[in-house]
Design a protein around this motif. Structure first.
Motif, PDB file in Angstrom:
ATOM      1  N   GLU A  83       1.080  -1.050  -0.014  1.00  0.00           N
ATOM      2  CA  GLU A  83       0.550   0.317  -0.349  1.00  0.00           C
ATOM      3  C   GLU A  83       0.940   1.380   0.449  1.00  0.00           C
ATOM      4  N   PHE A  84       2.278   1.035   1.108  1.00  0.00           N
ATOM      5  CA  PHE A  84       2.643   1.779   0.915  1.00  0.00           C
ATOM      6  C   PHE A  84       3.564   2.443  -0.906  1.00  0.00           C
ATOM      7  N   GLU A  85       3.724   1.740  -1.185  1.00  0.00           N
ATOM      8  CA  GLU A  85       4.670   1.360  -2.785  1.00  0.00           C
ATOM      9  C   GLU A  85       3.869   1.891  -3.400  1.00  0.00           C
ATOM     10  N   GLN A  86       2.339   1.445  -3.347  1.00  0.00           N
ATOM     11  CA  GLN A  86       1.706   2.540  -4.393  1.00  0.00           C
ATOM     12  C   GLN A  86       1.336   3.624  -4.272  1.00  0.00           C
ATOM     13  N   ASP A  87       1.762   4.424  -3.361  1.00  0.00           N
ATOM     14  CA  ASP A  87       1.718   5.618  -3.281  1.00  0.00           C
ATOM     15  C   ASP A  87       3.081   6.277  -3.513  1.00  0.00           C
ATOM     16  N   VAL A  88       3.678   5.308  -2.778  1.00  0.00           N
ATOM     17  CA  VAL A  88       5.403   5.805  -3.808  1.00  0.00           C
ATOM     18  C   VAL A  88       5.195   5.653  -5.413  1.00  0.00           C
ATOM     19  N   GLU A 117       2.503   6.430  -7.392  1.00  0.00           N
ATOM     20  CA  GLU A 117       1.678   7.706  -7.515  1.00  0.00           C
ATOM     21  C   GLU A 117       2.117   8.811  -7.214  1.00  0.00           C
ATOM     22  N   TYR A 118       3.323   9.098  -6.260  1.00  0.00           N
ATOM     23  CA  TYR A 118       4.355  10.423  -6.350  1.00  0.00           C
ATOM     24  C   TYR A 118       4.618  10.592  -7.468  1.00  0.00           C
ATOM     25  N   PHE A 119       5.334   9.642  -7.634  1.00  0.00           N
ATOM     26  CA  PHE A 119       6.833   9.819  -9.337  1.00  0.00           C
ATOM     27  C   PHE A 119       5.734   9.961 -10.211  1.00  0.00           C
ATOM     28  N   GLU A 164       5.206  19.409  -0.819  1.00  0.00           N
ATOM     29  CA  GLU A 164       6.050  20.340  -2.305  1.00  0.00           C
ATOM     30  C   GLU A 164       6.493  21.277  -2.005  1.00  0.00           C
ATOM     31  N   GLN A 165       6.103  22.330  -1.124  1.00  0.00           N
ATOM     32  CA  GLN A 165       6.337  23.677  -0.990  1.00  0.00           C
ATOM     33  C   GLN A 165       7.701  23.850  -0.376  1.00  0.00           C
ATOM     34  N   SER A 166       8.302  22.419   0.242  1.00  0.00           N
ATOM     35  CA  SER A 166       8.943  22.387   1.265  1.00  0.00           C
ATOM     36  C   SER A 166      10.750  21.719   0.259  1.00  0.00           C
ATOM     37  N   LYS A 167      10.057  21.169  -0.564  1.00  0.00           N
ATOM     38  CA  LYS A 167      10.557  19.988  -1.159  1.00  0.00           C
ATOM     39  C   LYS A 167      11.380  20.933  -2.367  1.00  0.00           C
ATOM     40  N   LYS A 168      10.590  21.885  -3.469  1.00  0.00           N
ATOM     41  CA  LYS A 168      10.927  22.515  -3.642  1.00  0.00           C
ATOM     42  C   LYS A 168      11.962  23.713  -3.603  1.00  0.00           C
ATOM     43  N   GLN A 169      11.729  23.620  -1.945  1.00  0.00           N
ATOM     44  CA  GLN A 169      12.743  25.106  -1.410  1.00  0.00           C
ATOM     45  C   GLN A 169      14.307  24.078  -1.440  1.00  0.00           C
ATOM     46  N   ARG A 170      14.539  22.694  -0.983  1.00  0.00           N
ATOM     47  CA  ARG A 170      15.518  22.416  -0.219  1.00  0.00           C
ATOM     48  C   ARG A 170      15.853  21.885  -1.967  1.00  0.00           C
ATOM     49  N   VAL A 171      15.429  21.745  -3.046  1.00  0.00           N
ATOM     50  CA  VAL A 171      15.604  21.829  -4.769  1.00  0.00           C
ATOM     51  C   VAL A 171      16.581  23.276  -4.688  1.00  0.00           C
ATOM     52  N   ALA A 172      15.746  24.339  -4.526  1.00  0.00           N
ATOM     53  CA  ALA A 172      16.324  25.698  -4.618  1.00  0.00           C
ATOM     54  C   ALA A 172      17.449  25.585  -3.978  1.00  0.00           C
ATOM     55  N   ASP A 173      17.545  25.378  -2.620  1.00  0.00           N
ATOM     56  CA  ASP A 173      19.210  26.050  -1.470  1.00  0.00           C
ATOM     57  C   ASP A 173      19.595  25.186  -2.267  1.00  0.00           C
ATOM     58  N   CYS A 174      19.428  23.647  -2.806  1.00  0.00           N
ATOM     59  CA  CYS A 174      21.116  22.666  -3.430  1.00  0.00           C
ATOM     60  C   CYS A 174      21.668  23.605  -4.625  1.00  0.00           C
ATOM     61  N   THR A 191       2.574  11.868 -15.559  1.00  0.00           N
ATOM     62  CA  THR A 191       2.051  10.456 -15.936  1.00  0.00           C
ATOM     63  C   THR A 191       0.464   9.996 -14.945  1.00  0.00           C
ATOM     64  N   THR A 192      -0.081   9.458 -15.288  1.00  0.00           N
ATOM     65  CA  THR A 192      -1.119   8.946 -14.413  1.00  0.00           C
ATOM     66  C   THR A 192      -0.878   6.706 -14.086  1.00  0.00           C
ATOM     67  N   LEU A 193      -2.402   6.423 -12.546  1.00  0.00           N
ATOM     68  CA  LEU A 193      -1.727   4.772 -12.617  1.00  0.00           C
ATOM     69  C   LEU A 193      -2.506   4.129 -13.991  1.00  0.00           C
ATOM     70  N   ASP A 194      -3.064   5.027 -14.819  1.00  0.00           N
ATOM     71  CA  ASP A 194      -3.890   4.392 -15.990  1.00  0.00           C
ATOM     72  C   ASP A 194      -2.844   4.041 -17.181  1.00  0.00           C
ATOM     73  N   GLU A 195      -2.155   4.718 -17.153  1.00  0.00           N
ATOM     74  CA  GLU A 195      -0.975   4.755 -18.376  1.00  0.00           C
ATOM     75  C   GLU A 195       0.009   4.142 -17.894  1.00  0.00           C
ATOM     76  N   ALA A 196       0.621   4.682 -16.537  1.00  0.00           N
ATOM     77  CA  ALA A 196       2.011   3.887 -16.001  1.00  0.00           C
ATOM     78  C   ALA A 196       1.574   3.004 -15.127  1.00  0.00           C
ATOM     79  N   TRP A 197       2.953   1.932 -14.801  1.00  0.00           N
ATOM     80  CA  TRP A 197       3.119   1.297 -13.493  1.00  0.00           C
ATOM     81  C   TRP A 197       4.605   1.488 -13.704  1.00  0.00           C
TER      82      TRP A 197
END
Ligand SMILES: Cc1ncc(COP(=O)(O)O)c(C=O)c1O
Length: 389
Positions: A65-70, A72-74, A289-299, A80-86
């Protein structure tokens, strides 16, 4: 039987090395700014994600179930979507690249893989392992594929379906191959969309480019068939891992019902870690998502400051726009070994990940040593030069 004193001591020594090196990795892409202590309790279980997370398994201790969430995030990240990709959580970028090449070979059994000179060394292993014909395409001085060279090779091999292995961030220079240019050249030579396959290797930059303001092309909406990213690089995981996503029209072709696990399978490995999906899941769910973006911007910001500082002291450092990899001339062996910097040919690099922006002390120490060495080399050169009358 308890461990002997000597063996306990060996573990203590290893622990010391890990504590000392933990946040000091500047030469290799590894994010260590995570805290997964709340997942430690799962280390006592033999969790195993054998098979396909999307199907019921006869092995109940799994994290499907956790892997599915992961996944979906990617899917969202790579348009893309889970309908189109796996996809599934892999052991790392290499497994994802191998999976992409495997799907491509199933689609085009006598196809030809094209990858640039700057491609990660594992890809040569993969094409040999899968017994696929390949062509190495020249790269330019900044590590990007030479599209004229690609076009020439495509013309020379017109009877073979192209399997393009595109870099979304090369290992040493952080170069991103231009998916639009690649597709234009394929069309120009006469291949239509059903006649080629594109795999994107986004091992390191797959966690960066989705979060930059003006991203280059990298995703399914830009025409790729599959993509691989490492989980332990810019995201962060104590156990190496990754994610591979591919269009379902390709993955469905490699799905087989396995009686032993009472489920269909289309992954490369048999038993798979059930812990690594938990690490990725925790990162995804515990940061906005905002903090992920900020982390990338900081790097990226710190990487740019490194370039500026080295340039100010006469070292010709540079980086690609959306890359945390700072490239500069190879320093002495004593220096690159001391600081575990990665080197290739005449270059070395430093990679800025989350922990370095949080604490740049070590980075500054390394930069100071690089500058000092460069200065003394320059002084030696000047002293050695004949004085012109
Ligand atoms: C561009 C690229 N592709 C693939 C890999 C291999 O990834 P992994 O070490 O996760 O197998 C790397 C690792 O450095 C890489 O830089």
């Amino acid at each position: 039987m308890p461990l002997s004193y000597d063996d306990t001591q060996r573990l203590r020594d290893l622990y010391k090395v890990c504590v000392e090196s933990q946040h000091q990795m500047l030469g290799y892409p590894v994010a260590t700014d995570y805290d997964y202590r709340d997942l430690w309790s799962f280390f006592q279980f033999s969790i195993n994600n054998v098979g396909d997370w999307a199907e019921p398994s006869n092995y109940p201790m799994n994290t499907f179930e956790f892997e599915q969430d992961v996944v979906e995030y990617f899917c969202r990240l790579y348009h893309t979507t889970l309908d189109e990709a796996w996809g599934y959580v892999t052991n790392g970028g290499t497994e994802g690249n191998m999976y992409g090449c495997y799907l491509a070979r199933e689609r085009f059994p006598s196809g030809m893989v094209y990858f640039s000179q700057e491609t990660h060394y594992s890809v040569m292993k993969i094409v040999r392992f899968l017994n696929i014909d390949y062509q190495v395409v020249a790269s330019n001085s900044r590590g990007e594929m030479d599209y004229d060279a690609l076009e020439c090779l495509l013309k020379e091999n017109i009877d073979k379906s192209p399997i393009i292995f595109a870099n979304i961030g090369t290992t040493m220079l952080g170069a991103i191959d231009d998916l639009q240019q690649i597709q234009r050249r394929l069309e120009k030579v006469g291949f239509d969309r059903e006649q080629y396959y594109i795999h994107a290797d986004a091992a390191c930059h797959g966690m960066i480019v989705p979060y930059v303001d003006n991203p280059p092309m990298f995703s399914f909406k830009h025409g790729i068939d599959s993509i691989s990213v490492s989980g332990h690089k810019m995201l962060g995981s104590p156990i190496p891992c990754g994610m591979v996503l591919a269009l379902k029209k390709h993955t469905d072709k490699v799905s087989h019902q396995i009686e032993y696990i009472a489920a269909p399978d289309k992954t490369l490995s048999g038993s798979r870690s059930g812990l690594t999906p938990l690490f990725l899941w925790k990162f995804i769910r515990s940061t906005s998502e905002q903090s992920k973006k900020q982390r990338v911007a900081d790097c990226l910001q710190l990487a740019q400051e490194v370039v500026i500082k080295l340039n100010q002291h006469g070292i010709s450092a540079w980086r690609h726009n959306n890359s945390p990899i700072v490239v500069f001339p190879k320093p002495s062996e004593q220096l690159w070994r001391k600081h575990h910097l990665a080197v290739a040919k005449n270059t070395a690099h430093i990679i800025i990940a989350g922990q370095t922006t949080a604490n740049p002390n070590r980075l500054h120490q390394v930069l100071d040593e690089l500058i000092k060495e460069h200065r003394s080399l320059m002084t030696e050169k000047c002293v050695g030069e004949p004085v012109m009358a």
